[in-house]
Design an enzyme around this catalytic site. Structure first.
Site, short mmCIF file in Angstrom:
data_model
loop_
_atom_site.label_atom_id
_atom_site.label_comp_id
_atom_site.label_asym_id
_atom_site.label_seq_id
_atom_site.Cartn_x
_atom_site.Cartn_y
_atom_site.Cartn_z
N LYS A 161 -8.84 3.01 -2.96
CA LYS A 161 -9.12 2.31 -1.71
C LYS A 161 -10.84 2.87 -1.13
CE LYS A 161 -7.22 1.68 3.07
NZ LYS A 161 -6.04 2.08 3.98
N CYS B 199 -5.90 -2.89 1.62
CA CYS B 199 -5.87 -2.86 3.25
C CYS B 199 -7.36 -2.83 4.08
CB CYS B 199 -4.99 -1.80 3.69
SG CYS B 199 -4.50 -1.68 5.50
N GLU C 65 0.59 -1.31 0.12
CA GLU C 65 0.14 0.03 0.00
C GLU C 65 0.82 1.19 0.19
OE1 GLU C 65 -3.63 1.67 2.61
OE2 GLU C 65 -2.55 0.16 3.43
#
Length: 569
Positions: free
Chosen positions: A119, A155, A50
């Protein structure tokens, strides 16, 4: 995009690397090196973590347009590298467009950026505050990579409840590849395994979890990347606290594939990858402290460090961590004795420095303390000696250590443990002076446990010696600040096992005082410790950063007001 005829085998190189926040050029070089390594090992795809190109977490750096442009240029340069027909790349980067600013990944292949995914679930709890700097991404679909549909939840997209993984599965993803920046706390690997398992059960898809490595300010990213197959088995497990690029082999079962050993099920399965042992308890905590400290010193370009070695357990453990992290030649220990310093402390400090092999000096503080007392004698006339005079000793030591720091360019290591920092058993501009504290998030009993562990073990990657590096007498004797005759910590505080339990209940668990008393603690003691915890907030706000080890460290996690009249009674 590259031609690909075999869509039944996929070799994924998982890069568990240590980027530096803001070092876009250095992080790009690391990514290129990892891609070359992956190519040598015959990988089809390199999976980086990430926000790899910016380093994680970049915090308010991503508010700077010049920084975002530098990150974009680096990703485009890496994309051009993929024109060579070698491995494709998945890499995290912060991106800005006309709609907002996103925590994104780019899929690079055939010399171009083939896809971008943002994300969706932005964490905003504990150490995370991504909603402050990023916008929520659109719900993603899978990315077609050489004929294989990859789902790339970033994540928190696998941790949260927004259904990102389910959406990817429903829209045709065949494998979930999750780039992460997941910081360490004790027991976190098991927590990650359970979270990944939950997504595997809900989606029926295998999940590959790639995690960043390295220290970034207070946070330590411990790696320990892994995958779980669709049958809920652990497919591979990479090492914790160590950089690695590991190639994993995935096979597609079913109609067009090779079939499975047991003959049932279609889809992808990881059939080959590393299987490392994960360290437990004291070893894991020690290695987290070691990695966090090493990276803080090295990434901030300190040549060496200095610390006050008192003959007590806290400074001894810090000295051991420093030598293990940096090597004996980069560590200077200084004993700063006063009239209350015992012969035991002098002997123990010297023995500790000798065992560690580091530079050791003795700088008596009698004269400078007397100088302060003389300067204040008229103003203090008629008052009784007490805490003020004790603190002057500590502040004299702090001043001398800072002078050594200024003269030689050494970072001062501060050495207070979490028990002391919780109740304010520390002196501002004295023993709290310093640049970084490797044991800031360890309670006193954990300090003892890690010291015993280090005497019996040498952690992987440590530069310090084997054998007893913390003299047993330091571990066995009653702890004391030695600021007055015959002083021990227990004059002012409850016994450390009781204190640590009360503090853990108050800090980590946010328990009410009645619940804590019900555990067998004295009610007056619990109320007193709660009071001390609250009134020490102003000190902690001024303390040096230190490695996060528990679920709730001071600073990033626990953010209480300084001005606060609430008491739970």
């Amino acid at each position: 995009m590259s031609d690909r005829h075999d869509t039944t085998t996929l070799r994924i190189a998982v890069a568990q690397l240590n980027p530096t926040v803001g070092d876009v050029t250095g992080n790009l070089a690391k990514a290129r090196e990892a891609r070359a390594d992956a190519a040598r090992q015959g990988a089809d795809l390199l999976l980086l973590t990430e926000l790899f190109i910016s380093g994680y977490p970049p915090e308010d750096l991503v508010l700077k347009p010049a920084f975002l442009k530098a990150c974009r240029r680096a990703v485009e340069a890496l994309a051009q590298d993929t024109a060579d027909g070698g491995p494709g790349v998945i890499i995290g980067f912060p991106r800005q467009d006309e709609t907002g600013r996103y925590n994104a990944v780019a899929v690079l292949d055939g010399g171009a950026i083939q896809a971008v995914r943002d994300k969706v679930d932005l964490p905003n709890y504990g150490e995370f505050d991504e909603k402050r700097v990023f916008d929520q991404g659109a719900m993603p679909g899978p990315v077609n990579f050489r004929g294989i549909r990859l789902g790339i939840p970033i994540c928190e997209d696998i941790w949260g409840d927004l259904g990102v993984c389910e959406t990817l599965a429903e829209s045709g993803a065949e494998i979930l590849l999750s780039p992460n920046g997941s910081p360490y706390y004790r027991g976190k690997v098991d927590v990650r395994h359970q979270m990944a398992l939950k997504q595997v059960i809900e989606t029926g898809l295998p999940l590959l979890y790639a995690n960043q490595l390295g220290g970034q300010d207070e946070l330590v990213f411990d790696g320990a990347s892994f995958a779980i197959n669709a049958d809920k088995s652990l497919a591979f497990q990479m090492s914790q606290f160590e950089e690695a690029v590991s190639v994993t082999t995935w096979k597609k079962n079913g109609r067009n594939g090779t079939g499975t050993q047991d003959g049932d099920g279609e889809g992808w399965r990881c059939i080959d990858g590393p299987m490392s042992l994960i360290p437990e308890r004291e070893e894991a905590d020690y290695r987290a402290c070691l990695l966090g400290f090493r990276d803080y010193v090295n990434k901030n370009s300190f040549r060496n460090v200095v610390l006050g070695l008192s003959g007590g357990i806290d400074s001894a453990l810090c000295a051991a961590i420093a030598v293990d992290a940096l090597g004996e030649e980069r560590v200077r220990c200084v004993m700063l004795p006063y009239r209350y310093t015992s012969q035991d402390s002098l002997t123990d400090a010297a023995a500790c420095a000798k065992a560690l092999g580091c530079h050791y000096d003795i700088v008596p503080i009698e004269d400078p303390v007397r100088g302060f007392m003389t300067a204040l004698s008229e103003m203090f006339e008629g008052t009784e000696e007490g805490i003020t005079e004790e603190n002057l000793q500590s502040r004299t030591r702090g001043t001398i250590l800072m002078a050594i720091s200024n003269k030689f360019g050494s970072m001062v290591v501060t050495t207070g443990n979490k028990s002391e920092m919780s109740v304010g058993y520390a002196t501002l501009y004295g023993d709290m002076n310093g640049g970084f504290n490797p044991i800031k998030d360890l309670y006193k009993m954990q300090v003892y446990a890690l010291s015993r562990w280090r005497n019996a073990n040498v952690p992987a990657g440590a530069l310090g010696p084997s054998g007893e590096v913390i003299p047993v007498n330091i571990i066995d004797k009653a702890p004391s600040a030695e600021l007055r005759p015959n002083q021990t910590d227990q004059d002012s505080l409850p016994p450390y096992p009781a204190l640590d339990d009360i503090l853990e209940c108050l800090v980590e668990l946010e328990m009410g005082t009645e619940e804590i008393v019900a555990r067998g603690h004295d009610v007056a003691t619990v109320h007193r410790i709660e009071h001390l915890l609250y009134i020490a907030e102003y000190k902690r706000r001024q303390s040096a950063p230190g490695v996060k080890i528990t679920k709730k460290n001071f600073g990033r996690d626990r953010r209480y007001p300084i001005t606060n009249r609430f008491r739970d009674r």
